[in-house]
Motif scaffolding. Structure first.
Motif: not given
Length: 142
Positions: A112-115, A87-90, A125-127, A96-105
């Motif tokens: 993302l920090y772990k990935a 989702m971040a790459a898109e 940008r690199e992603l 927005e990602i948090a809302a779609r996956l029912f997570l907190s921002p």
């Protein structure tokens, strides 16, 4: 003889020694091929000391080890990290990602920090430039 054998470690060891010999014979460009091959086998077999030795030899020849394929890098991610990365790459924001996956921002940012280090990137940008199509069909997410 190694072509018929079923011992990849022995073949890789022979390639490492041959690569070392080529390098010492001042044939550095020729040495890179067997050294890269040996490095790949040692990494696949989990022979870390041998892989480190092959990588050191490869570095001396002026060649960098081949970067892992995108599918291999994506295989290192957890399923949740993979969804967030896609989702971040898109171009989706953390909210927005948090809302779609029912997570907190904040949880999205943690994923993302772990990935990022697993993928060898440092920013969104690199992603965005990362090839996510290399993922096998079995691991694709919505």
């Amino acid at each position: 003889m190694h072509e018929r054998a079923t011992r990849p470690f022995e073949r890789a060891r022979t390639e490492l020694l041959y690569g070392q010999w080529l390098r010492r014979a001042r044939r550095r460009a020729d040495a890179r091929v067997p050294l890269r091959s040996a490095l790949g086998v040692f990494e696949r077999l989990g022979a870390a000391p041998w892989a480190a030795r092959a990588q050191a030899e490869l570095r001396v020849t002026g060649g960098a080890p081949a970067r892992p394929a995108a599918a291999e890098l994506l295989g290192r991610l957890t399923p949740q990290e993979l969804q967030v990365v896609r989702m971040a790459a898109e171009g989706a924001s953390s909210r927005e990602i948090a809302a779609r996956l029912f997570l907190s921002p904040r949880t999205v940012e943690y994923h993302l920090y772990k990935a990022y280090p697993k993928l060898g990137v440092a920013s969104r940008r690199e992603l965005a430039a990362f090839d996510l199509s290399a993922l096998p069909a079995g691991r694709r997410t919505a």
